[in-house]
Design a protein around this motif. Structure first.
Motif, PDB file in Angstrom:
ATOM      1  N   GLU A  97       1.232  -0.186 -11.442  1.00 42.66           N
ATOM      2  CA  GLU A  97       0.713  -1.048 -11.010  1.00 42.66           C
ATOM      3  C   GLU A  97       0.960  -1.768  -9.083  1.00 42.66           C
ATOM      4  OE1 GLU A  97       2.358  -4.720 -13.720  1.00 42.66           O
ATOM      5  OE2 GLU A  97       2.819  -3.194 -15.098  1.00 42.66           O
ATOM      6  N   GLY A  98       2.044  -0.759  -8.714  1.00 43.06           N
ATOM      7  CA  GLY A  98       1.520  -0.817  -7.488  1.00 43.06           C
ATOM      8  C   GLY A  98       0.468  -0.223  -6.877  1.00 43.06           C
ATOM      9  N   GLN A  99       0.500   1.018  -7.746  1.00 43.62           N
ATOM     10  CA  GLN A  99      -1.137   2.086  -7.459  1.00 43.62           C
ATOM     11  C   GLN A  99      -2.217   1.217  -7.098  1.00 43.62           C
ATOM     12  OE1 GLN A  99      -1.213   4.121  -5.345  1.00 43.62           O
ATOM     13  NE2 GLN A  99      -3.090   4.829  -5.593  1.00 43.62           N
ATOM     14  N   ALA A 100      -2.120   0.380  -8.331  1.00 44.71           N
ATOM     15  CA  ALA A 100      -3.374  -0.617  -8.917  1.00 44.71           C
ATOM     16  C   ALA A 100      -3.467  -1.813  -7.194  1.00 44.71           C
ATOM     17  CB  ALA A 100      -3.628  -1.696  -9.881  1.00 44.71           C
ATOM     18  N   ALA A 101      -1.778  -1.941  -6.691  1.00 41.43           N
ATOM     19  CA  ALA A 101      -2.414  -3.437  -5.635  1.00 41.43           C
ATOM     20  C   ALA A 101      -2.384  -2.448  -4.863  1.00 41.43           C
ATOM     21  CB  ALA A 101      -0.722  -3.565  -5.587  1.00 41.43           C
ATOM     22  N   ARG A 102      -2.055  -0.935  -4.367  1.00 42.24           N
ATOM     23  CA  ARG A 102      -2.465  -0.553  -3.595  1.00 42.24           C
ATOM     24  C   ARG A 102      -4.350  -0.088  -3.281  1.00 42.24           C
ATOM     25  NH1 ARG A 102       0.719   3.056  -3.572  1.00 42.24           N
ATOM     26  NH2 ARG A 102       2.109   2.807  -1.853  1.00 42.24           N
ATOM     27  N   LEU A 103      -5.073   0.260  -4.457  1.00 43.71           N
ATOM     28  CA  LEU A 103      -5.711   0.379  -4.310  1.00 43.71           C
ATOM     29  C   LEU A 103      -6.542  -0.983  -3.705  1.00 43.71           C
ATOM     30  CD1 LEU A 103      -6.542   2.991  -7.317  1.00 43.71           C
ATOM     31  CD2 LEU A 103      -6.487   2.874  -5.046  1.00 43.71           C
ATOM     32  N   ALA A 104      -6.323  -1.984  -4.431  1.00 47.63           N
ATOM     33  CA  ALA A 104      -6.912  -3.266  -4.687  1.00 47.63           C
ATOM     34  C   ALA A 104      -7.185  -3.740  -3.007  1.00 47.63           C
ATOM     35  CB  ALA A 104      -6.384  -4.438  -5.155  1.00 47.63           C
ATOM     36  N   ALA A 105      -6.535  -2.675  -2.211  1.00 51.03           N
ATOM     37  CA  ALA A 105      -6.190  -3.616  -0.828  1.00 51.03           C
ATOM     38  C   ALA A 105      -7.619  -2.790  -0.128  1.00 51.03           C
ATOM     39  CB  ALA A 105      -4.717  -3.018   0.087  1.00 51.03           C
ATOM     40  N   LEU A 206      -3.213  -7.637   0.707  1.00 50.87           N
ATOM     41  CA  LEU A 206      -4.580  -7.978   0.508  1.00 50.87           C
ATOM     42  C   LEU A 206      -5.872  -8.421   1.496  1.00 50.87           C
ATOM     43  CD1 LEU A 206      -4.746  -9.091  -3.682  1.00 50.87           C
ATOM     44  CD2 LEU A 206      -5.355  -7.245  -2.715  1.00 50.87           C
ATOM     45  N   ARG A 207      -5.027  -9.827   2.223  1.00 52.22           N
ATOM     46  CA  ARG A 207      -5.917 -10.121   3.590  1.00 52.22           C
ATOM     47  C   ARG A 207      -5.925  -9.170   4.119  1.00 52.22           C
ATOM     48  NH1 ARG A 207      -3.292 -14.964   2.230  1.00 52.22           N
ATOM     49  NH2 ARG A 207      -4.597 -16.711   1.651  1.00 52.22           N
ATOM     50  N   ALA A 208      -4.848  -8.090   4.448  1.00 50.31           N
ATOM     51  CA  ALA A 208      -5.006  -7.301   5.919  1.00 50.31           C
ATOM     52  C   ALA A 208      -5.572  -5.876   5.825  1.00 50.31           C
ATOM     53  CB  ALA A 208      -3.456  -7.837   5.979  1.00 50.31           C
ATOM     54  N   ARG A 209      -6.064  -5.771   4.190  1.00 51.62           N
ATOM     55  CA  ARG A 209      -5.909  -4.359   3.767  1.00 51.62           C
ATOM     56  C   ARG A 209      -5.083  -3.414   3.409  1.00 51.62           C
ATOM     57  NH1 ARG A 209     -11.100  -5.941   0.256  1.00 51.62           N
ATOM     58  NH2 ARG A 209     -11.957  -6.697   1.550  1.00 51.62           N
ATOM     59  N   ASP A 210      -3.555  -3.740   3.902  1.00 50.39           N
ATOM     60  CA  ASP A 210      -2.958  -3.564   3.557  1.00 50.39           C
ATOM     61  C   ASP A 210      -2.005  -2.624   2.220  1.00 50.39           C
ATOM     62  OD1 ASP A 210      -0.103  -2.181   3.926  1.00 50.39           O
ATOM     63  OD2 ASP A 210       1.278  -3.760   5.592  1.00 50.39           O
ATOM     64  N   GLY A 211      -2.491  -1.598   2.049  1.00 51.92           N
ATOM     65  CA  GLY A 211      -1.590  -1.333   0.554  1.00 51.92           C
ATOM     66  C   GLY A 211      -0.885  -0.917   0.317  1.00 51.92           C
ATOM     67  N   ASP A 212      -0.204  -0.426   1.506  1.00 54.72           N
ATOM     68  CA  ASP A 212       1.218  -0.547   0.606  1.00 54.72           C
ATOM     69  C   ASP A 212       2.309  -1.189   0.980  1.00 54.72           C
ATOM     70  OD1 ASP A 212       0.627   2.536   1.586  1.00 54.72           O
ATOM     71  OD2 ASP A 212       1.805   2.885   3.627  1.00 54.72           O
ATOM     72  N   THR A 213       1.932  -2.312   1.470  1.00 54.70           N
ATOM     73  CA  THR A 213       2.741  -3.409   1.609  1.00 54.70           C
ATOM     74  C   THR A 213       2.008  -4.523   0.329  1.00 54.70           C
ATOM     75  OG1 THR A 213       3.109  -4.283   4.113  1.00 54.70           O
ATOM     76  CG2 THR A 213       3.255  -6.096   2.601  1.00 54.70           C
ATOM     77  N   ALA A 214       0.901  -3.988  -0.375  1.00 51.29           N
ATOM     78  CA  ALA A 214       0.306  -4.890  -1.234  1.00 51.29           C
ATOM     79  C   ALA A 214       1.252  -3.696  -2.546  1.00 51.29           C
ATOM     80  CB  ALA A 214      -1.401  -4.898  -1.643  1.00 51.29           C
ATOM     81  N   ALA A 215       1.612  -2.248  -2.334  1.00 52.20           N
ATOM     82  CA  ALA A 215       2.267  -1.885  -3.564  1.00 52.20           C
ATOM     83  C   ALA A 215       3.869  -2.305  -3.899  1.00 52.20           C
ATOM     84  CB  ALA A 215       1.826  -0.375  -3.589  1.00 52.20           C
ATOM     85  N   ARG A 216       4.406  -2.615  -2.676  1.00 51.55           N
ATOM     86  CA  ARG A 216       5.287  -3.244  -2.745  1.00 51.55           C
ATOM     87  C   ARG A 216       5.679  -4.928  -3.136  1.00 51.55           C
ATOM     88  NH1 ARG A 216       5.477  -0.285   2.562  1.00 51.55           N
ATOM     89  NH2 ARG A 216       4.836  -2.169   4.056  1.00 51.55           N
ATOM     90  N   ALA A 217       5.192  -5.328  -2.452  1.00 49.07           N
ATOM     91  CA  ALA A 217       5.069  -6.459  -3.552  1.00 49.07           C
ATOM     92  C   ALA A 217       5.326  -6.974  -4.892  1.00 49.07           C
ATOM     93  CB  ALA A 217       3.539  -7.209  -2.569  1.00 49.07           C
ATOM     94  N   ILE A 218       4.303  -5.702  -5.403  1.00 48.37           N
ATOM     95  CA  ILE A 218       3.681  -5.775  -7.471  1.00 48.37           C
ATOM     96  C   ILE A 218       4.987  -5.203  -7.436  1.00 48.37           C
ATOM     97  CG2 ILE A 218       2.475  -4.906  -8.882  1.00 48.37           C
ATOM     98  CD1 ILE A 218       1.159  -7.035  -7.944  1.00 48.37           C
ATOM     99  N   ALA A 219       5.967  -4.269  -6.661  1.00 50.04           N
ATOM    100  CA  ALA A 219       6.684  -3.509  -7.365  1.00 50.04           C
ATOM    101  C   ALA A 219       7.735  -3.943  -7.269  1.00 50.04           C
ATOM    102  CB  ALA A 219       6.845  -2.165  -6.715  1.00 50.04           C
ATOM    103  N   GLU A 220       7.998  -5.228  -6.469  1.00 52.80           N
ATOM    104  CA  GLU A 220       9.703  -5.659  -6.340  1.00 52.80           C
ATOM    105  C   GLU A 220       9.308  -7.071  -7.103  1.00 52.80           C
ATOM    106  OE1 GLU A 220      12.582  -5.993  -3.763  1.00 52.80           O
ATOM    107  OE2 GLU A 220      11.871  -3.886  -5.231  1.00 52.80           O
TER     108      GLU A 220
END
Length: 246
Positions: A97-105, A206-220
């Protein structure tokens, strides 16, 4: 020369078995079914107004994936899960799910991102007004799956859906479904719920197109929910293995 339209086949209609599968899947994803819940195939068939065959086929598919359990006597139950199994499932969910969030960003359109933000706001509204309700569970699921769809990976979406079929009956207790807590405690939990912060971080990423942060947010979000469930969930030790149950 063969014309392109000559290669088309009639559109495939959803079978009764697929309809039953989708209905049961939604019940698992939404937390309507919980660990130890037992299902009567006959009751399901009667309520869905179908024969026993499509119900058996749908249940067999879900049992093959581990989302349901069929006993030798053909009784169907939502399986229990040991603490070790739950921890393992949590780890796999965080990765996928973290990877999916990264790709979404990286891939989501502006419209898709706006949709996720709207669903995050909707989740907070429902959390404040109806903490512990089916509506709160649905709002959380809708938000997460909007992110995963925006990743643009059908294969990853299929994996995540299967993981949620297994985890759904347990993870939805993080939002307090039927906790029996006093209303004042419900309100306190709603306002301080960890998902609120994680969802906000996700939206900003997502707004910032920051994949790493998006992945961390979902993972956390997944990790903290898992820890809370393991810390506060009841444990069944009758047969020695520790099992997480609501």
């Amino acid at each position: 020369m063969t014309e392109p339209l000559d290669q088309l086949r009639p559109a495939r209609r959803q079978t009764l078995s697929e309809q039953v599968f989708d209905t049961l899947s939604e019940m698992l994803l939404s937390g309507a079914l919980r660990p130890r819940d037992r299902l009567s195939l006959r009751d399901l068939a009667e309520r869905l107004e179908v024969s026993m065959m499509p119900v058996r086929e749908a249940v067999s598919r879900l049992a093959a994936s581990g989302a349901l359990e069929v006993s030798p006597k053909r009784a169907v139950m939502v399986p229990l899960m040991t603490a070790v199994e739950f921890a393992d499932l949590t780890m796999v969910r965080m990765l996928n799910e973290g990877q999916a969030a990264r790709l979404a960003a990286e891939r989501a359109s502006k419209t898709e991102i706006a949709g996720v933000v709207a669903l995050a706001e909707r989740f907070e509204e429902v959390l404040d007004k109806a903490y512990g309700s089916a509506a709160a569970v649905a709002a959380n699921k809708d938000l997460h799956f909007a992110v995963y769809r925006a990743a643009g990976s059908p294969a990853l979406m299929e994996v995540i859906t299967m993981l949620w079929l297994k985890a759904g009956p347990i993870i939805n207790f993080d939002i307090g479904v039927d906790t029996g807590a006093p209303r004042s405690e419900d309100i306190t939990h709603a306002r301080s719920h960890h998902s609120r912060a994680h969802h906000r971080q996700l939206c900003e990423a997502l707004r910032a197109r920051d994949g790493d942060t998006a992945a961390r947010a979902i993972a956390e979000d997944i990790r903290v929910a898992s820890e809370l469930i393991r810390a506060h969930g009841a444990l069944d030790t009758d047969d020695n293995p520790r099992r997480i149950i609501p």
